[in-house]
Design a protein around this motif. Structure first.
Motif, PDB file in Angstrom:
ATOM      1  N   SER A   1      18.517  28.656   9.524  1.00  0.00           N
ATOM      2  CA  SER A   1      18.374  30.037   9.054  1.00  0.00           C
ATOM      3  C   SER A   1      16.937  30.534   9.110  1.00  0.00           C
ATOM      4  O   SER A   1      16.701  31.740   9.039  1.00  0.00           O
ATOM      5  CB  SER A   1      18.912  30.149   7.624  1.00  0.00           C
ATOM      6  N   ARG A   2      15.984  29.614   9.227  1.00  0.00           N
ATOM      7  CA  ARG A   2      14.584  30.013   9.336  1.00  0.00           C
ATOM      8  C   ARG A   2      13.801  28.899  10.004  1.00  0.00           C
ATOM      9  O   ARG A   2      14.251  27.753  10.087  1.00  0.00           O
ATOM     10  CB  ARG A   2      13.987  30.329   7.960  1.00  0.00           C
ATOM     11  N   SER A   3      12.649  29.232  10.482  1.00  0.00           N
ATOM     12  CA  SER A   3      11.803  28.239  11.125  1.00  0.00           C
ATOM     13  C   SER A   3      11.283  27.253  10.100  1.00  0.00           C
ATOM     14  O   SER A   3      11.173  27.568   8.914  1.00  0.00           O
ATOM     15  CB  SER A   3      10.634  28.924  11.829  1.00  0.00           C
ATOM     16  N   GLY A   4      11.015  26.047  10.554  1.00  0.00           N
ATOM     17  CA  GLY A   4      10.464  25.017   9.685  1.00  0.00           C
ATOM     18  C   GLY A   4      11.484  24.050   9.132  1.00  0.00           C
ATOM     19  O   GLY A   4      11.159  22.924   8.778  1.00  0.00           O
ATOM     20  N   ILE A   5      12.755  24.456   9.089  1.00  0.00           N
ATOM     21  CA  ILE A   5      13.792  23.586   8.532  1.00  0.00           C
ATOM     22  C   ILE A   5      13.997  22.359   9.407  1.00  0.00           C
ATOM     23  O   ILE A   5      14.238  21.252   8.928  1.00  0.00           O
ATOM     24  CB  ILE A   5      15.110  24.356   8.378  1.00  0.00           C
ATOM     25  N   LEU A   6      13.895  22.564  10.703  1.00  0.00           N
ATOM     26  CA  LEU A   6      14.114  21.469  11.655  1.00  0.00           C
ATOM     27  C   LEU A   6      12.800  20.889  12.134  1.00  0.00           C
ATOM     28  O   LEU A   6      12.703  20.402  13.254  1.00  0.00           O
ATOM     29  CB  LEU A   6      14.943  21.985  12.842  1.00  0.00           C
ATOM     30  N   SER A   7      11.784  20.901  11.299  1.00  0.00           N
ATOM     31  CA  SER A   7      10.453  20.466  11.713  1.00  0.00           C
ATOM     32  C   SER A   7      10.143  19.024  11.345  1.00  0.00           C
ATOM     33  O   SER A   7       9.085  18.514  11.725  1.00  0.00           O
ATOM     34  CB  SER A   7       9.383  21.378  11.091  1.00  0.00           C
ATOM     35  N   LYS A   8      11.036  18.378  10.651  1.00  0.00           N
ATOM     36  CA  LYS A   8      10.827  16.969  10.295  1.00  0.00           C
ATOM     37  C   LYS A   8      11.865  16.124  11.009  1.00  0.00           C
ATOM     38  O   LYS A   8      12.106  16.293  12.182  1.00  0.00           O
ATOM     39  CB  LYS A   8      10.882  16.805   8.777  1.00  0.00           C
ATOM     40  N   CYS A   9      12.498  15.224  10.306  1.00  0.00           N
ATOM     41  CA  CYS A   9      13.508  14.379  10.923  1.00  0.00           C
ATOM     42  C   CYS A   9      14.828  15.140  10.978  1.00  0.00           C
ATOM     43  O   CYS A   9      15.249  15.723   9.983  1.00  0.00           O
ATOM     44  CB  CYS A   9      13.663  13.108  10.089  1.00  0.00           C
ATOM     45  N   VAL A  10      15.457  15.150  12.153  1.00  0.00           N
ATOM     46  CA  VAL A  10      16.740  15.825  12.325  1.00  0.00           C
ATOM     47  C   VAL A  10      17.754  14.845  12.898  1.00  0.00           C
ATOM     48  O   VAL A  10      17.390  13.908  13.607  1.00  0.00           O
ATOM     49  CB  VAL A  10      16.609  17.061  13.228  1.00  0.00           C
ATOM     50  N   ALA A  11      19.016  15.083  12.597  1.00  0.00           N
ATOM     51  CA  ALA A  11      20.032  14.118  13.006  1.00  0.00           C
ATOM     52  C   ALA A  11      21.401  14.758  13.099  1.00  0.00           C
ATOM     53  O   ALA A  11      21.647  15.836  12.550  1.00  0.00           O
ATOM     54  CB  ALA A  11      20.076  12.962  12.001  1.00  0.00           C
ATOM     55  N   TRP A  12      22.278  14.075  13.806  1.00  0.00           N
ATOM     56  CA  TRP A  12      23.708  14.387  13.817  1.00  0.00           C
ATOM     57  C   TRP A  12      24.450  13.217  13.184  1.00  0.00           C
ATOM     58  O   TRP A  12      24.190  12.055  13.509  1.00  0.00           O
ATOM     59  CB  TRP A  12      24.209  14.610  15.236  1.00  0.00           C
ATOM     60  N   PHE A  13      25.360  13.557  12.300  1.00  0.00           N
ATOM     61  CA  PHE A  13      26.266  12.602  11.685  1.00  0.00           C
ATOM     62  C   PHE A  13      27.688  12.979  12.093  1.00  0.00           C
ATOM     63  O   PHE A  13      27.954  14.110  12.490  1.00  0.00           O
ATOM     64  CB  PHE A  13      26.171  12.668  10.154  1.00  0.00           C
ATOM     65  N   ARG A  14      28.596  12.023  11.927  1.00  0.00           N
ATOM     66  CA  ARG A  14      30.005  12.355  12.106  1.00  0.00           C
ATOM     67  C   ARG A  14      30.843  11.580  11.088  1.00  0.00           C
ATOM     68  O   ARG A  14      30.441  10.521  10.616  1.00  0.00           O
ATOM     69  CB  ARG A  14      30.476  12.074  13.524  1.00  0.00           C
ATOM     70  N   GLN A  15      31.988  12.157  10.783  1.00  0.00           N
ATOM     71  CA  GLN A  15      32.874  11.555   9.799  1.00  0.00           C
ATOM     72  C   GLN A  15      34.301  11.603  10.330  1.00  0.00           C
ATOM     73  O   GLN A  15      34.957  12.656  10.286  1.00  0.00           O
ATOM     74  CB  GLN A  15      32.779  12.282   8.462  1.00  0.00           C
ATOM     75  N   PRO A  16      34.783  10.467  10.847  1.00  0.00           N
ATOM     76  CA  PRO A  16      36.177  10.420  11.299  1.00  0.00           C
ATOM     77  C   PRO A  16      37.130  10.510  10.107  1.00  0.00           C
ATOM     78  O   PRO A  16      36.730  10.212   8.969  1.00  0.00           O
ATOM     79  CB  PRO A  16      36.280   9.053  11.982  1.00  0.00           C
ATOM     80  N   PRO A  17      38.372  10.860  10.330  1.00  0.00           N
ATOM     81  CA  PRO A  17      39.332  10.940   9.221  1.00  0.00           C
ATOM     82  C   PRO A  17      39.434   9.607   8.490  1.00  0.00           C
ATOM     83  O   PRO A  17      39.601   8.557   9.114  1.00  0.00           O
ATOM     84  CB  PRO A  17      40.646  11.287   9.934  1.00  0.00           C
ATOM     85  N   GLY A  18      39.312   9.642   7.172  1.00  0.00           N
ATOM     86  CA  GLY A  18      39.453   8.445   6.370  1.00  0.00           C
ATOM     87  C   GLY A  18      38.275   7.505   6.394  1.00  0.00           C
ATOM     88  O   GLY A  18      38.360   6.388   5.866  1.00  0.00           O
ATOM     89  N   SER A  19      37.183   7.932   7.008  1.00  0.00           N
ATOM     90  CA  SER A  19      36.008   7.061   7.115  1.00  0.00           C
ATOM     91  C   SER A  19      34.783   7.719   6.498  1.00  0.00           C
ATOM     92  O   SER A  19      34.796   8.905   6.180  1.00  0.00           O
ATOM     93  CB  SER A  19      35.731   6.725   8.582  1.00  0.00           C
ATOM     94  N   GLU A  20      33.734   6.933   6.366  1.00  0.00           N
ATOM     95  CA  GLU A  20      32.496   7.465   5.824  1.00  0.00           C
ATOM     96  C   GLU A  20      31.702   8.193   6.913  1.00  0.00           C
ATOM     97  O   GLU A  20      31.895   7.986   8.102  1.00  0.00           O
ATOM     98  CB  GLU A  20      31.657   6.320   5.234  1.00  0.00           C
ATOM     99  N   ARG A  21      30.790   9.032   6.443  1.00  0.00           N
ATOM    100  CA  ARG A  21      29.923   9.743   7.359  1.00  0.00           C
ATOM    101  C   ARG A  21      28.854   8.786   7.896  1.00  0.00           C
ATOM    102  O   ARG A  21      28.249   8.036   7.135  1.00  0.00           O
ATOM    103  CB  ARG A  21      29.262  10.913   6.621  1.00  0.00           C
ATOM    104  N   GLU A  22      28.658   8.821   9.210  1.00  0.00           N
ATOM    105  CA  GLU A  22      27.713   7.909   9.834  1.00  0.00           C
ATOM    106  C   GLU A  22      26.745   8.661  10.730  1.00  0.00           C
ATOM    107  O   GLU A  22      27.112   9.642  11.370  1.00  0.00           O
ATOM    108  CB  GLU A  22      28.451   6.856  10.670  1.00  0.00           C
ATOM    109  N   ALA A  23      25.510   8.174  10.784  1.00  0.00           N
ATOM    110  CA  ALA A  23      24.515   8.758  11.667  1.00  0.00           C
ATOM    111  C   ALA A  23      24.778   8.299  13.095  1.00  0.00           C
ATOM    112  O   ALA A  23      24.999   7.113  13.336  1.00  0.00           O
ATOM    113  CB  ALA A  23      23.121   8.337  11.240  1.00  0.00           C
ATOM    114  N   ILE A  24      24.770   9.230  14.039  1.00  0.00           N
ATOM    115  CA  ILE A  24      24.985   8.862  15.423  1.00  0.00           C
ATOM    116  C   ILE A  24      23.777   9.177  16.303  1.00  0.00           C
ATOM    117  O   ILE A  24      23.613   8.580  17.369  1.00  0.00           O
ATOM    118  CB  ILE A  24      26.244   9.524  16.018  1.00  0.00           C
TER     119      ILE A  24
END
Length: 129
Positions: free
Chosen positions: A25-48
């Motif tokens: 929504s504004r600049s600076g939010i993505l200026s540090k560590c950024v990542a994608w996670f995913r959460q399959p049905p019935g499973s925990e959220r994991e960093a990919i």
């Protein structure tokens, strides 16, 4: 209020590609560590995929060689290119960012959900065989 909004999810067949986007929504939010996670049905959220601001990346073994994380700072947007998709890629995908600090600390990248301060609402990806 900080907002991350994902888009680009959908239904594809095995072997096809999708590109997810995460707009801040504004600049600076993505200026540090950024990542994608995913959460399959019935499973925990994991960093990919993790991207540090020095350009270094870290991928989960399950997506290495098929997925690519990237960022367009001018557009305040994070991306995840997903190629050669498999049915096991079916999940809700989330982008995340830290407020401060480094991606790599103590010999490991930040891979835990509690280490990230900002989250998107998620976008669903479904891969059929």
């Amino acid at each position: 209020q900080v907002q991350l909004v994902e888009s680009g999810g959908g239904s594809v067949r095995a072997g096809e590609s999708l590109k997810l986007a995460c707009a801040a929504s504004r600049s600076g939010i993505l200026s540090k560590c950024v990542a994608w996670f995913r959460q399959p049905p019935g499973s925990e959220r994991e960093a990919i995929a993790v991207l540090d601001q020095d350009g270094s990346t870290n991928y989960a073994d399950s997506v290495k060689g098929r997925f690519t994380i990237s960022q367009d700072k001018a557009k305040n947007t994070l991306y995840l290119q997903m190629n050669s998709q498999k049915p096991e890629d079916t999940a809700m995908y989330y982008c995340a960012a830290t407020r401060d600090g480094e991606c790599y600390s103590g010999g490991t990248y930040l891979l835990n959900t509690y280490e990230y301060n900002y989250w998107g609402q998620g976008t669903q990806v479904t891969v059929s065989s």
